[in-house]
Design a protein around this motif. Structure first.
Motif, mmCIF file in Angstrom:
data_model
loop_
_atom_site.group_PDB
_atom_site.id
_atom_site.type_symbol
_atom_site.label_atom_id
_atom_site.label_comp_id
_atom_site.label_asym_id
_atom_site.label_seq_id
_atom_site.Cartn_x
_atom_site.Cartn_y
_atom_site.Cartn_z
ATOM 1 N N GLU A 77 -16.616 -1.238 13.324
ATOM 2 C CA GLU A 77 -15.287 -1.174 12.713
ATOM 3 C C GLU A 77 -15.197 -2.255 11.636
ATOM 4 N N SER A 99 -5.709 4.194 11.285
ATOM 5 C CA SER A 99 -4.345 4.480 10.813
ATOM 6 C C SER A 99 -3.407 4.828 11.969
ATOM 7 N N THR A 157 -1.129 14.358 11.362
ATOM 8 C CA THR A 157 -2.537 14.767 11.452
ATOM 9 C C THR A 157 -3.364 14.061 12.538
ATOM 10 N N ILE A 158 -2.739 13.236 13.373
ATOM 11 C CA ILE A 158 -3.531 12.537 14.406
ATOM 12 C C ILE A 158 -4.119 13.536 15.399
HETATM 13 C C1 LIG Z 1 1.643 4.775 7.742
HETATM 14 C C2 LIG Z 1 1.060 5.999 8.410
HETATM 15 C C3 LIG Z 1 1.795 6.687 9.361
HETATM 16 C C4 LIG Z 1 1.252 7.811 9.982
HETATM 17 N N1 LIG Z 1 1.975 8.452 10.961
HETATM 18 C C5 LIG Z 1 1.434 9.507 11.592
HETATM 19 C C6 LIG Z 1 2.114 10.128 12.690
HETATM 20 O O1 LIG Z 1 3.200 9.717 13.114
HETATM 21 N N2 LIG Z 1 1.510 11.185 13.286
HETATM 22 C C7 LIG Z 1 0.315 11.679 12.864
HETATM 23 O O2 LIG Z 1 -0.164 12.660 13.442
HETATM 24 N N3 LIG Z 1 -0.356 11.115 11.829
HETATM 25 C C8 LIG Z 1 0.162 10.024 11.202
HETATM 26 N N4 LIG Z 1 -0.546 9.415 10.218
HETATM 27 C C9 LIG Z 1 -1.871 9.954 9.831
HETATM 28 C C10 LIG Z 1 -2.969 9.588 10.836
HETATM 29 O O3 LIG Z 1 -2.831 8.254 11.285
HETATM 30 C C11 LIG Z 1 -4.337 9.813 10.221
HETATM 31 O O4 LIG Z 1 -4.405 11.105 9.659
HETATM 32 C C12 LIG Z 1 -5.456 9.689 11.269
HETATM 33 O O5 LIG Z 1 -5.426 8.407 11.880
HETATM 34 C C13 LIG Z 1 -6.798 9.912 10.589
HETATM 35 O O6 LIG Z 1 -7.846 9.592 11.487
HETATM 36 P P1 LIG Z 1 -9.282 9.199 10.940
HETATM 37 O O7 LIG Z 1 -10.123 8.958 12.117
HETATM 38 O O8 LIG Z 1 -9.684 10.208 9.932
HETATM 39 O O9 LIG Z 1 -9.061 7.831 10.112
HETATM 40 P P2 LIG Z 1 -8.415 6.461 10.553
HETATM 41 O O10 LIG Z 1 -7.539 6.604 11.728
HETATM 42 O O11 LIG Z 1 -7.801 5.882 9.323
HETATM 43 O O12 LIG Z 1 -9.669 5.561 10.986
HETATM 44 C C14 LIG Z 1 -10.667 5.163 10.074
HETATM 45 C C15 LIG Z 1 -11.292 3.855 10.570
HETATM 46 O O13 LIG Z 1 -12.483 3.581 9.857
HETATM 47 C C16 LIG Z 1 -12.536 2.205 9.522
HETATM 48 N N5 LIG Z 1 -13.428 2.098 8.362
HETATM 49 C C17 LIG Z 1 -13.185 2.499 7.095
HETATM 50 N N6 LIG Z 1 -14.261 2.234 6.325
HETATM 51 C C18 LIG Z 1 -15.187 1.683 7.131
HETATM 52 C C19 LIG Z 1 -16.526 1.204 6.908
HETATM 53 N N7 LIG Z 1 -17.119 1.263 5.705
HETATM 54 N N8 LIG Z 1 -17.194 0.675 7.953
HETATM 55 C C20 LIG Z 1 -16.628 0.606 9.192
HETATM 56 N N9 LIG Z 1 -15.386 1.049 9.450
HETATM 57 C C21 LIG Z 1 -14.667 1.594 8.428
HETATM 58 C C22 LIG Z 1 -11.090 1.848 9.267
HETATM 59 O O14 LIG Z 1 -10.862 0.448 9.360
HETATM 60 C C23 LIG Z 1 -10.391 2.646 10.371
HETATM 61 O O15 LIG Z 1 -10.353 1.908 11.573
HETATM 62 C C24 LIG Z 1 -0.034 8.277 9.593
HETATM 63 C C25 LIG Z 1 -0.765 7.579 8.635
HETATM 64 C C26 LIG Z 1 -0.247 6.444 8.050
HETATM 65 C C27 LIG Z 1 -1.064 5.707 7.030
#
Ligand SMILES: Cc1cc2nc3c(=O)[nH]c(=O)nc-3n(C[C@H](O)[C@H](O)[C@H](O)COP(=O)(O)OP(=O)(O)OC[C@H]3O[C@@H](n4cnc5c(N)ncnc54)[C@H](O)[C@@H]3O)c2cc1C
Length: 431
Positions: free
Chosen positions: A30, A87, A410-411
């Motif tokens: 992470e 996120s 999108t979670i």
């Molecule tokens: C402010 C906000 C509110 C939201 N509210 C909601 C909600 O209420 N309900 C809902 O369903 N969705 C919500 N979302 C959207 C949802 O959180 C995301 O769509 C979801 O978390 C995406 O999951 P992911 O695994 O693709 O990315 P993420 O959850 O963003 O995880 C990506 C991870 O990768 C890590 N990372 C990035 N680059 C690197 C690297 N080079 N090396 C190592 N680690 C790295 C990051 O630090 C992070 O921990 C919200 C988003 C935001 C920004």
């Protein structure tokens, strides 16, 4: 067999939990640190805000390093989590089944949605705890035929103190985030390495052999039998491009625009954001006070947080953003998206006016926090849950896989994709 999972958000944590539960050796890398919620009172920012000293959206990262903002064009600010939980720690806790563009390619996630909803404990937030104006706006939306519904939430109402600041992290752990799955994975024996940014994927004879991480001013290799990129729509594309592997210029963000109005004493922050939503074609409407706009958007400056009323439009935008080789991101708001936003904003205004909210009505900042589409699944990929042009042993496990914008939270979608990917890994990769 050792699996390296990059990122600990909705996708990464779900995959780490599932693989470690089935006995696989898992190491999670992470880039950010251990998440801590923002616990200072908002009131100290008010004097600075009124005299315009809050600066721009970059200030928020200085105050709260887990929330990263990037301007992808003059108008659009992209928001993402940087730390354990990704996120999800910034989320409003909305948990809806969004699967736009997936059934069309033959991917049905219904059973994964159900499994995750049961595991997380998804429920509506009790109506009697909605603010009176929020209830009134719900009724107005009903009368207008917009069929609003209570939002399924991952919020334990018994623990929730209605501070309204879910997006700055939940200080009393009433809102679920993916750190719960991460904890399960660690209990199962997974190793978590924080502050470990992955630069690129390492290959040997065409197969993945590990990753290169940034270590101080130099780099280091971590070896594994398979690698899952779960760094989010931007992070995953950055790693792929830095590795000389393809990511597509199809980034979508689900653009958010909040219309602000005024109702003295509304105190909308005394409830969780978005307790109801109305789903229309391409977008949702939902009551919401946009903290980014409250802090940094000049047209919102003259109204106090207690009197500010907001109605969010979350739009399924065109999938045409790009992540470049140098890691920069470009995403504009298309004319088509702008037209749809105008229609949606006029409906938002009607709901607010019909509920006694007065003007001046002001639009907030355009922002997007659902970052997907950079490694979109196609019909021919669904059998293996993996784009077939990727080198052997390389998997994608985040929202990058979703080919279409959702205009919806999108979670649940990301976690369901993660679950499906994890089970394919267990089925396909040699033990
Ligand atoms: C402010 C906000 C509110 C939201 N509210 C909601 C909600 O209420 N309900 C809902 O369903 N969705 C919500 N979302 C959207 C949802 O959180 C995301 O769509 C979801 O978390 C995406 O999951 P992911 O695994 O693709 O990315 P993420 O959850 O963003 O995880 C990506 C991870 O990768 C890590 N990372 C990035 N680059 C690197 C690297 N080079 N090396 C190592 N680690 C790295 C990051 O630090 C992070 O921990 C919200 C988003 C935001 C920004």
């Amino acid at each position: 067999m050792r699996a390296i999972i990059v990122g600990s958000g909705a996708g990464g944590a779900t995959i780490a939990r599932e693989l470690s539960q089935k006995g696989m050796e898992v190491i999670i890398l992470e880039s950010g640190g251990h998440f801590k919620p923002f616990t200072r009172r908002l009131s100290w920012t008010e004097p600075l805000r009124k005299i315009g000293l809050m600066g721009n959206e970059k200030t928020i990262t200085r105050l709260f390093p887990y929330l990263e903002t990037t301007r992808s064009s003059e108008e659009l600010v992209l928001v993402r989590g940087h730390g354990t939980g990704g996120s999800t720690v910034l989320s409003c806790g909305n948990m809806v089944r969004a699967d736009e563009g997936l059934k069309e390619i033959g991917l049905n996630l219904d059973s994964e949605f159900q499994e995750l909803e049961d595991l997380i404990g998804v429920k509506e937030f009790p109506k009697q705890r909605w603010r009176p104006l929020t209830q009134k706006m719900f009724q107005s939306a009903e009368k207008m035929g917009l069929e609003p519904q209570a939002t399924p939430k991952a919020v334990d109402a018994m623990k929730c103190v209605s501070c309204g600041l879910c997006e700055l992290g939940c200080a009393n752990q009433s809102r679920w985030d993916s750190r719960r799955f991460l904890e399960d994975a660690i209990q199962n024996g997974a190793i978590l390495k924080i502050k470990t940014p992955v630069k690129k994927v390492l290959l040997e004879n065409g197969r993945v052999s590990g990753v290169e991480i940034k270590s101080g001013i130099s780099s280091k290799a971590i070896y594994g039998d398979l690698v899952v990129l779960s760094a989010g729509g931007i992070g995953t594309a950055q790693i792929l491009k830095a590795s000389g592997l393809p990511a597509q210029d199809k980034l979508w963000t689900d653009i958010v625009l909040t219309l602000g109005g005024v109702a003295p004493g509304a105190k909308m922050l005394k409830e969780p954001p978005m307790v109801w939503y109305s789903q229309q074609k391409d977008y949702i409407l939902s009551p919401y006070v946009d903290i980014l706009s409250h802090w940094f958007h000049k047209p919102w400056k003259n109204v106090s947080i207690n009197d500010r009323v907001g109605m969010m439009v979350k739009l399924a935008d065109l999938e045409e953003g790009a992540v470049y080789e140098n890691g920069k991101v470009h995403k504009e708001i298309s004319q088509d998206d702008k037209q749809k936003l105008e229609v949606a904003v006029s409906l938002a205004r009607e709901i607010m006016e019909n509920s006694g909210v007065s003007g001046p009505y002001v639009k907030g900042m355009y922002n997007g926090g659902h970052l997907g589409g950079t490694v979109p699944l196609e019909k021919s990929d669904v059998g293996e849950m993996r784009p077939n042009y990727l080198p052997e042993g390389l998997w994608i496990g985040d929202l990058s896989l979703a080919p279409r914008s959702q205009g919806m939270p999108t979670i649940l979608l990301t976690a369901a994709l993660g679950l499906k990917v994890a089970r394919k890994i267990l089925e396909i990769e040699p033990k």
